[in-house]
Design an enzyme around this catalytic site. Structure first.
Site, PDB file in Angstrom:
ATOM      1  N   LYS A 127       0.866  -1.193   0.000  1.00 26.40           N
ATOM      2  CA  LYS A 127       0.000   0.000   0.000  1.00 26.40           C
ATOM      3  C   LYS A 127       0.890   1.226   0.000  1.00 26.40           C
ATOM      4  CE  LYS A 127      -4.455   0.881   0.191  1.00 26.40           C
ATOM      5  NZ  LYS A 127      -5.608   0.019  -0.126  1.00 26.40           N
ATOM      6  N   ASP A 167      -7.051   4.410  -4.396  1.00 31.90           N
ATOM      7  CA  ASP A 167      -7.719   4.271  -3.089  1.00 31.90           C
ATOM      8  C   ASP A 167      -8.328   5.654  -2.852  1.00 31.90           C
ATOM      9  OD1 ASP A 167      -7.646   2.150  -0.658  1.00 31.90           O
ATOM     10  OD2 ASP A 167      -7.567   4.136   0.215  1.00 31.90           O
TER      11      ASP A 167
HETATM   12  N1  GLU Z   1      -7.457   0.274  -2.766  1.00 31.94           N
HETATM   13  C1  GLU Z   1      -8.209  -0.912  -3.054  1.00 31.94           C
HETATM   14  C2  GLU Z   1      -8.235  -1.815  -1.837  1.00 31.94           C
HETATM   15  O1  GLU Z   1      -8.273  -1.340  -0.737  1.00 31.94           O
HETATM   16  C3  GLU Z   1      -7.777  -1.598  -4.342  1.00 31.94           C
HETATM   17  C4  GLU Z   1      -6.339  -1.969  -4.454  1.00 31.94           C
HETATM   18  C5  GLU Z   1      -5.932  -2.463  -5.830  1.00 31.94           C
HETATM   19  O2  GLU Z   1      -6.748  -2.527  -6.729  1.00 31.94           O
HETATM   20  O3  GLU Z   1      -4.747  -2.780  -5.974  1.00 31.94           O
HETATM   21  O4  GLU Z   1      -8.286  -3.020  -1.917  1.00 31.94           O
END
Ligand code: GLU
Length: 447
Positions: A127, A167
């Site tokens: 992340k 996100d």
């Molecule tokens: N931000 C999204 C999550 O919390 C998607 C992450 C992604 O697609 O890599 O899962």
């Protein structure tokens, strides 16, 4: 937070010691540990694995300098935490929000390991993000910020290394600017380095809708298990961003009525059902507050003034805004008003105290790791299409998403049963997600 015992307590003490001043990360780790007691009793060999799992493989923090429209130099902080690559390249979104710090990025990265594992697809967990606030910034400022952010990040990512996505605060516009700068610096059209791209330049159908649709598919499976469906149900959906918008769309398609949603300025109640086209116009096109929705809608719609959205009577509640948005008092109100199911569209939106209240009352509770996994799962489908230089239809991609959500639901139920904790979706999701990664880590040796 309840007390842990034995090896789980020892490992958690190390986590607390190593990560002082990171409450969100500690909370996310504790929530997983609370459910692992029966697994540890059966598999003492997982102790070392769990200790390693709590330490990110790599943490990158960098300066992001950029120049605003007044010619002033601005400095933000950028993050990418590459948490676990046992199952595949690091995968997880980027969040641009003033609240972003290392604790937030680590909690999200830690959750992402288990969530990605649950999808059954070959993706590790990571992340990132920045404390940059896109709110009130011009397109040009957002572009300059994204270009500066990528000028550092590009050296750490790649379609086989680390694949960021969106996100909170990072949508199609930001992914475009980030991808453009990556392409320019590396001189490669490496589509699979980012997901959430636009449809004309390597994106996947259903990716914008996937997190919201997926959460609704998951809750629909929970309802089906009770012989019910969304038809005729009153639903509360917090937030009004990407996840909330498409959750509302799918609930309406399935015959439910979303009677309330929210943004950082408050909540609205629209008993006739939220008008999705108007909501999209206000939030996505005008980037305005919900009060504008109320003004344009008329129709008895009102801005909520009493407490929070969760105090409004409904059958189902989907927190789709942000972490720790649904607290103990909210949970008590949901119970008192006869709510049957709470499904987390956001990451860790329900506080530990609230979860206890909901579980004690026998309310079906779907944790984010399972319920909101549809977004990242569809990102993995986007990576598949990029790798094979293919693009699939909307119908086919949506079918794949709904199959994945059905399978995650089944895994949660079966795992909870196997560990003698029927209907506990938190235990089912955490244990199944953990065991899959733990087995891979054991196979790969101590690295
Ligand atoms: N931000 C999204 C999550 O919390 C998607 C992450 C992604 O697609 O890599 O899962």
């Amino acid at each position: 937070m309840s007390e842990l015992e034995g090896p789980l307590k020892d490992i958690f003490d190390v986590v607390i010691h190593r990560n002082p001043g990171e409450p969100e990360f500690q909370q996310a780790v504790h929530e997983v540990f609370e459910t692992l007691t029966p697994v540890m009793a059966k598999h003492p060999e997982y102790e070392d694995v769990l200790t390693r799992m709590c330490e990110p493989e790599r943490q990158i923090i960098f300066r992001v300098p950029w120049i605003d429209d007044d010619g002033k130099v601005q400095i933000n902080r950028g993050f990418r935490v590459e948490f676990n690559s046992a199952l595949g390249p690091y995968k997880g979104g980027l969040r641009f929000h003033p609240s972003v710090n290392l604790s937030i990025v680590k909690f999200l990265g830690f959750e992402q390991i288990f969530k990605n594992s649950l999808t059954g697809l070959p993706i590790g967990g990571g992340k990132g993000g920045s404390d940059f606030d896109p709110k009130g910034r011009s397109d040009r400022e957002v572009m300059r910020f994204c270009q500066s952010f990528m000028t550092e990040l590009y050296r750490h990512i790649g379609d086989k290394t680390d694949v960021p996505a969106g996100d909170i605060g990072v949508g199609g516009r930001e992914i475009g600017y980030l991808f453009g700068q990556y392409k320019r610096i590396t001189n490669r059209y490496e589509s699979g380095v980012l997901t959430g791209k636009g449809l004309t330049w390597g994106g996947s159908q259903v990716r914008p809708e996937a997190t919201g649709y997926g959460a609704v598919f998951f809750v629909d499976e929970m309802l089906k298990a009770k012989g019910q469906g969304f038809d005729g149900k009153k639903v509360l959906v917090s937030g009004s961003g990407n996840v909330a918008t498409y959750a509302i769309e799918k609930i309406h398609q399935l015959g439910g009525t979303v009677i309330g949603c929210s943004d950082s300025s408050g909540y609205v109640i629209d008993e006739k059902g939220i008008d999705l086209e108007l909501l999209k116009e206000v939030k996505q096109v005008r980037r305005a507050r919900l009060s504008e929705y109320v003004e344009l809608r008329g129709n008895g719609t009102k801005v909520g003034t009493d407490g929070t959205l969760w105090q409004v009577p409904a059958d189902i509640a989907l927190p789709c805004a942000t972490q720790n948005e649904l607290d103990e008092d909210d949970a008590k109100a949901l119970v008192a008003n006869g709510c049957q199911i709470v499904g987390e569209g956001a990451n860790m939106p329900t506080t530990p105290e609230a979860i206890k209240v909901l579980q004690a009352a026998g309310i079906g509770f779907a944790p984010g790791k399972a319920a909101n996994a549809g977004g990242v799962a569809t990102s993995a489908l986007e990576m598949q299409q990029n790798a094979s230089r293919d693009s699939w239809s909307f119908e086919y991609t949506e079918e794949r998403l709904s199959d994945i959500m059905r399978s995650i639901h089944e895994t949660c139920v079966e795992t909870a049963d196997e560990y003698n904790d029927p209907n506990n979706y938190i235990a089912g999701a955490n244990i199944a997600g953990f065991v899959h990664v733990a087995e891979a880590m054991l196979a790969l040796g101590v690295i």
